[in-house]
Scaffold this motif. Structure first.
Motif, short mmCIF file in Angstrom:
data_model
loop_
_atom_site.label_atom_id
_atom_site.label_comp_id
_atom_site.label_asym_id
_atom_site.label_seq_id
_atom_site.Cartn_x
_atom_site.Cartn_y
_atom_site.Cartn_z
N LYS A 75 -17.39 5.33 -37.08
CA LYS A 75 -18.04 6.25 -38.00
C LYS A 75 -18.98 7.18 -37.25
CE LYS A 75 -20.24 6.13 -42.52
NZ LYS A 75 -21.51 6.72 -42.62
N PRO A 76 -18.80 8.49 -37.23
CA PRO A 76 -17.75 9.24 -37.93
C PRO A 76 -16.33 9.03 -37.40
CG PRO A 76 -19.54 10.70 -37.12
CD PRO A 76 -19.77 9.35 -36.53
N GLY A 77 -16.16 8.50 -36.17
CA GLY A 77 -14.80 8.26 -35.69
C GLY A 77 -14.10 9.51 -35.20
N ALA A 78 -14.78 10.25 -34.31
CA ALA A 78 -14.26 11.54 -33.85
C ALA A 78 -12.84 11.42 -33.28
CB ALA A 78 -15.20 12.12 -32.79
N MET A 79 -12.59 10.39 -32.50
CA MET A 79 -11.27 10.25 -31.88
C MET A 79 -10.26 9.65 -32.86
SD MET A 79 -12.25 11.40 -29.05
CE MET A 79 -11.26 11.06 -27.63
N ARG A 80 -10.72 8.65 -33.59
CA ARG A 80 -9.82 7.99 -34.56
C ARG A 80 -9.23 9.01 -35.53
NH1 ARG A 80 -11.21 6.66 -39.60
NH2 ARG A 80 -13.43 6.77 -39.12
N LYS A 81 -10.08 9.96 -35.99
CA LYS A 81 -9.64 10.92 -36.99
C LYS A 81 -8.57 11.87 -36.45
CE LYS A 81 -13.33 10.84 -40.25
NZ LYS A 81 -14.76 11.04 -40.43
N ALA A 82 -8.45 11.96 -35.12
CA ALA A 82 -7.47 12.88 -34.54
C ALA A 82 -6.10 12.23 -34.34
CB ALA A 82 -7.99 13.42 -33.21
N ILE A 83 -6.00 10.92 -34.57
CA ILE A 83 -4.74 10.21 -34.27
C ILE A 83 -3.55 10.70 -35.12
CG2 ILE A 83 -3.58 7.96 -34.28
CD1 ILE A 83 -6.25 6.73 -33.34
N PRO A 84 -3.70 10.84 -36.45
CA PRO A 84 -2.54 11.32 -37.22
C PRO A 84 -2.04 12.69 -36.76
CG PRO A 84 -4.25 10.48 -38.68
CD PRO A 84 -4.84 10.50 -37.31
N ALA A 85 -2.99 13.57 -36.43
CA ALA A 85 -2.60 14.91 -35.97
C ALA A 85 -1.91 14.83 -34.60
CB ALA A 85 -3.83 15.81 -35.90
N TRP A 86 -2.35 13.88 -33.78
CA TRP A 86 -1.69 13.69 -32.47
C TRP A 86 -0.24 13.28 -32.68
CZ3 TRP A 86 0.58 9.65 -29.59
CH2 TRP A 86 0.70 9.87 -28.21
N LEU A 87 -0.01 12.35 -33.62
CA LEU A 87 1.34 11.84 -33.88
C LEU A 87 2.25 12.91 -34.49
CD1 LEU A 87 0.43 8.30 -35.27
CD2 LEU A 87 1.65 8.81 -33.13
N ASP A 88 1.65 13.84 -35.21
CA ASP A 88 2.43 14.88 -35.87
C ASP A 88 3.26 15.70 -34.88
OD1 ASP A 88 3.20 16.17 -38.28
OD2 ASP A 88 1.89 17.86 -37.79
N TYR A 89 2.82 15.74 -33.64
CA TYR A 89 3.49 16.49 -32.57
C TYR A 89 4.92 15.98 -32.34
CZ TYR A 89 3.18 19.11 -28.06
OH TYR A 89 3.31 19.99 -27.01
N PHE A 90 5.17 14.72 -32.71
CA PHE A 90 6.48 14.12 -32.47
C PHE A 90 7.49 14.48 -33.56
CE2 PHE A 90 3.52 11.69 -30.03
CZ PHE A 90 4.20 11.43 -28.85
N ARG A 91 7.01 15.12 -34.62
CA ARG A 91 7.91 15.53 -35.69
C ARG A 91 8.78 16.69 -35.17
NH1 ARG A 91 6.68 19.36 -39.11
NH2 ARG A 91 4.46 19.26 -38.63
N PRO A 92 10.10 16.54 -35.26
CA PRO A 92 10.94 17.67 -34.83
C PRO A 92 10.60 18.87 -35.70
CG PRO A 92 12.28 15.69 -35.17
CD PRO A 92 10.90 15.38 -35.70
N GLY A 93 10.52 20.04 -35.10
CA GLY A 93 10.17 21.23 -35.86
C GLY A 93 8.67 21.43 -36.01
N PHE A 94 7.88 20.57 -35.39
CA PHE A 94 6.43 20.71 -35.44
C PHE A 94 6.00 22.11 -34.98
CE2 PHE A 94 2.73 21.03 -32.67
CZ PHE A 94 1.69 20.61 -33.48
#
Ligand code: FE2
Ligand code: FE2
Length: 284
Positions: free
Chosen positions: A233-252
């Protein structure tokens, strides 16, 4: 792809106070030094980004993208200049940041001299993604810089805003010249894993060394504060994890996450920065 945002080069001077570099963040020394550790990577890293994008400039025909590339280069050059001054404050305060920067330079030179330009551009868009998602976290959670030194706060906010503004430029160049084939997909996602691993391995190593320099590595409360700040809390790095993973979506694409709204803060920020004077350094 229509360009959502065209970046603008801004020449701002932040006149950072020199004697508070190790405790400018209200969350304490350990959090301040975490930001300071990140800062040491920027000047050399950004020069690498500039070179890897510049290599392909002749192959871009669209005037819009060319203008964006020019502004991207200008923005990164300005970031480098201000972070050089920032890092100099760390060196003056006795932290061995110059040695760390020299190691980063050697590593980047090794990549420059031994890998194809496409790989270098892939590393660049990977690190631009990392920067953009951390910038988004910073802008989405103003409490991360709450009650902190105004000059440092302004510098980090400016950097986060401009990283947002140009987050798709290198990516668009990559799609244009390397393409969107399965091979390009594997190149961009593989380099994200590689670049993230190397970056954080180095970052946390240097972070520990910097804290050890001032004997703060024995301060368990400080470590806990920093851990909490980054991961809970606030979790500056934790909050960025979903956005990091989004890069693996084809067509990102970086603008799939449309966070243009933050850019409205820029004018007010510039106005504030223009009130900063070098006098603060002398008075402090
Ligand atoms: Fe930057
Ligand atoms: Fe950038």
């Amino acid at each position: 792809m229509d360009m959502l945002v065209t970046p603008i080069q801004r020449n701002l001077k932040f006149h950072l106070p020199k004697n508070t570099v190790s405790q400018w963040n209200s969350a304490g020394v350990h959090v301040s030094q975490f930001f300071n550790t990140m800062s040491l990577f920027f000047p050399e890293g950004e020069r690498f980004f500039i070179n890897s994008v510049r290599h392909y400039r002749d192959r871009i025909m669209e005037p819009e993208l060319l203008a964006a590339v020019r502004a991207f280069i200008g923005q990164e050059a300005m970031h480098g200049r201000e972070h050089d001054e920032y890092n100099q404050a760390m060196i003056n305060a006795g932290f061995p940041v110059d040695k760390m920067e020299a190691q980063v330079t050697s590593l980047l030179n090794l990549i420059r001299e031994n890998s194809p330009p496409a790989f270098q551009l892939a590393i660049t868009i990977a690190l631009e993604h990392l920067t953009a998602i951390l910038a988004d976290t910073l802008l989405a959670n103003p409490e991360l810089l709450d009650k902190s030194d105004p000059n440092f706060t302004a510098l980090w906010t400016w950097h986060a805003l401009e990283e947002t503004e140009h987050k798709a430029v290198a990516y668009d160049v990559f799609e244009k010249v390397i393409g969107t084939s399965v091979q390009s997909y594997l190149l961009r996602t593989g380099t994200l894993v590689l670049a993230t691993s190397i970056f954080f391995a180095l970052c946390y190593t240097y972070y520990f060394q910097i804290l050890r320099t001032s004997n703060e590595h024995r301060n368990l409360r400080g470590w806990w504060q920093s851990f909490k700040y980054q991961w809970l809390k606030p979790g500056a790095m934790r909050k960025a994890i979903p956005a990091w993973l989004d890069y693996f979506r084809p067509g990102f694409h970086p603008w799939d996450q449309d966070n243009r709204g933050y850019l409205q803060q820029i004018d007010a920020l510039i106005e504030k920065v223009n009130t900063f004077t070098p006098a603060k350094e002398q008075a402090a």
